[in-house]
Design an enzyme around this catalytic site. Structure first.
Site, short mmCIF file in Angstrom:
data_model
loop_
_atom_site.label_atom_id
_atom_site.label_comp_id
_atom_site.label_asym_id
_atom_site.label_seq_id
_atom_site.Cartn_x
_atom_site.Cartn_y
_atom_site.Cartn_z
N GLU A 1 38.33 33.63 49.99
CA GLU A 1 38.13 33.01 48.51
C GLU A 1 38.62 31.67 48.53
O GLU A 1 39.79 31.34 49.11
CB GLU A 1 38.56 33.79 47.33
CG GLU A 1 38.47 33.33 46.21
CD GLU A 1 39.19 34.01 45.06
OE1 GLU A 1 39.03 35.32 44.97
OE2 GLU A 1 40.43 33.66 44.50
N HIS B 1 31.73 33.15 41.76
CA HIS B 1 32.10 33.97 40.72
C HIS B 1 31.57 33.85 39.31
O HIS B 1 31.47 32.32 39.22
CB HIS B 1 33.67 33.94 40.67
CG HIS B 1 34.54 34.57 41.67
ND1 HIS B 1 35.63 34.68 42.10
CD2 HIS B 1 33.89 34.85 42.88
CE1 HIS B 1 36.14 35.23 43.01
NE2 HIS B 1 35.02 35.54 43.86
N ASP C 1 40.04 35.88 32.24
CA ASP C 1 41.15 35.80 31.35
C ASP C 1 40.94 35.15 30.09
O ASP C 1 39.90 34.58 29.97
CB ASP C 1 42.52 35.50 32.38
CG ASP C 1 42.78 36.30 33.40
OD1 ASP C 1 42.90 37.48 32.99
OD2 ASP C 1 43.15 35.93 34.31
N TYR D 1 41.61 47.06 40.67
CA TYR D 1 42.89 46.64 40.66
C TYR D 1 43.91 47.90 41.16
O TYR D 1 44.17 48.76 40.53
CB TYR D 1 43.43 46.47 39.17
CG TYR D 1 42.51 45.29 38.58
CD1 TYR D 1 43.36 43.97 38.63
CD2 TYR D 1 41.45 45.44 38.05
CE1 TYR D 1 42.30 42.85 38.26
CE2 TYR D 1 40.40 44.13 37.78
CZ TYR D 1 41.08 42.99 37.86
OH TYR D 1 40.22 41.83 37.24
N HIS E 1 44.53 47.09 35.96
CA HIS E 1 44.53 45.89 35.34
C HIS E 1 45.65 45.83 34.29
O HIS E 1 45.83 46.62 33.39
CB HIS E 1 43.00 45.58 34.84
CG HIS E 1 43.02 44.34 33.91
ND1 HIS E 1 42.98 44.22 32.47
CD2 HIS E 1 42.76 43.08 34.47
CE1 HIS E 1 42.75 42.97 32.37
NE2 HIS E 1 42.69 42.21 33.45
#
Ligand code: FAD
Length: 327
Positions: free
Chosen positions: A28, A104, A136, A189, A193
């Site tokens: 990434e 993304h 976020d 996650y 998360h």
């Protein structure tokens, strides 16, 4: 190892199939700060191309608020995007390297209309893999807030992308029109998360993302493989059967000992912390991080993961050192 430019553009699931059980390399990257040119991105990608990544992810960075002094003690609130360019970078990567670029896409900062237009651009550019994420909370805000007429959770975003794959646009008059063909990835996650009350709840909503149309999961970074293996077991027990691609990042500075658990919710094993604290130079911390990541990579590879996906955070030297030992 030489960079094989004959790679074909495909869906992530097809790349996994073509891998025939062999673990492949991917990474990434992030758009450069506004003001830099595309070469700065190519400079971080070039050193990693010899490991033949079938795809490269490009993060999306939403707007931030900054406050500028305008005299008399007054502050002016400005909205800025410090790292624009995700779509352009993806197109440039596909054009230059002939490998898939995976943009993304976020719920945050997007109305459903913005999302649809973003997806149409991707479709026109021949980009047919996407990572669907919530994003976020905006900096300076505590909780994530969706745009008016935007999505609150990634599962809703996945639903919209899937609808477009069926040719269902937001405008009722545009039903049964050109279908897109996106292969959708979502985040998972291994250590839960940060906002999820417990792992069970987090996996419940992860399952919803898959039910709504996501085909693969990329995990948040972790430094203890046990957490990944346990997470995969929990997902499988809940009927989540899509590939779960582990995300890895080599620790590279002492400061990250504080930043990583706080920002990414990834616990650092005591052994790693103790060794890092003992390091007397920046170089020795970097070396420790690389060696730890090599060990993690080798164990995951042995377990047969389809990809090892590295978070470069715009710097490729450490990832390159890991990949040289692993691939
Ligand atoms: P969701 O899947 O929407 O989950 C968010 C929280 O809500 C979780 O606690 C979940 O359990 C809960 N939840 C989900 N659905 C529901 C529901 N229907 N009702 C109630 N609760 C629910 N951020 C960026 O800004 N740009 C990026 O490019 C980026 N790339 C990332 C790539 C990966 C691989 C990962 C792991 C993270 C990335 N992030 C990125 C960070 C990500 O945006 C944040 O972690 C964000 O806080 C959550 O995104 P999500 O897609 O996992 O959200």
């Amino acid at each position: 190892m030489a960079y094989n430019k004959s790679c074909r553009l495909m869906k992530v699931l097809e790349h996994i199939k073509e891998g025939k059980g062999k673990t492949q390399f991917s990474f990434e990257t992030l758009p450069p700060l506004k003001g830099q040119n595309i070469q700065s991105i190519f400079d971080t990608i070039d050193p990693l191309m010899e490991f033949n990544p079938p795809f490269i992810n490009v993060t999306y960075h939403r707007e931030e608020y900054i406050y500028k002094e305008v005299g008399n003690g007054l502050l002016e609130k400005k909205v800025v995007k410090k790292r624009p360019g995700t779509v352009g970078i993806c197109a440039a990567i596909q054009n230059k390297y002939q490998v898939d670029a995976i943009p993304h896409i976020l719920c945050g900062g997007f109305t459903k209309e913005d999302t649809e237009n973003f997806l149409i651009d991707l479709d026109f550019l021949g980009i047919d893999n996407v990572m669907a994420l919530r994003g976020d909370a905006i900096k300076n805000e505590t909780y994530f807030t969706a745009e008016k007429n935007g999505h609150k959770y990634a599962e809703e975003l996945v639903k919209q992308i899937e609808a477009l794959n069926r040719g269902e646009y937001l405008d009722d008059e545009l039903q049964n029109h050109a279908q897109t063909d996106f292969c959708i990835g979502v985040a998972g996650y291994p250590e839960k998360h940060s906002e999820a009350p417990n792992m069970e709840s987090d996996i419940h909503f992860l399952k919803k993302k898959i039910k709504n149309g996501a085909s693969f999961i990329v995990t948040q970074m972790f430094f203890n493989n046990k957490k990944y293996f346990e997470f995969v077991d929990l997902c499988r027990a809940q009927g989540i059967d899509v590939p779960i691609i582990p995300g890895l990042k080599p620790l590279s500075t002492k400061r990250q000992l504080n930043v990583i658990p706080q920002r990414f919710g990834a616990e650092l094993p005591d052994a790693l912390i103790q060794e890092a604290i003992k390091c007397k130079s920046k170089e020795s911390v970097r070396q420790l991080g690389i060696e730890w990541c090599i060990d993690q990579s080798k164990e995951l590879m042995k377990a047969g993961v389809p990809f090892l996906h590295y978070y470069s955070i715009g710097r490729s030297e450490n990832i390159r050192k890991v990949a040289l030992e692993v691939f």
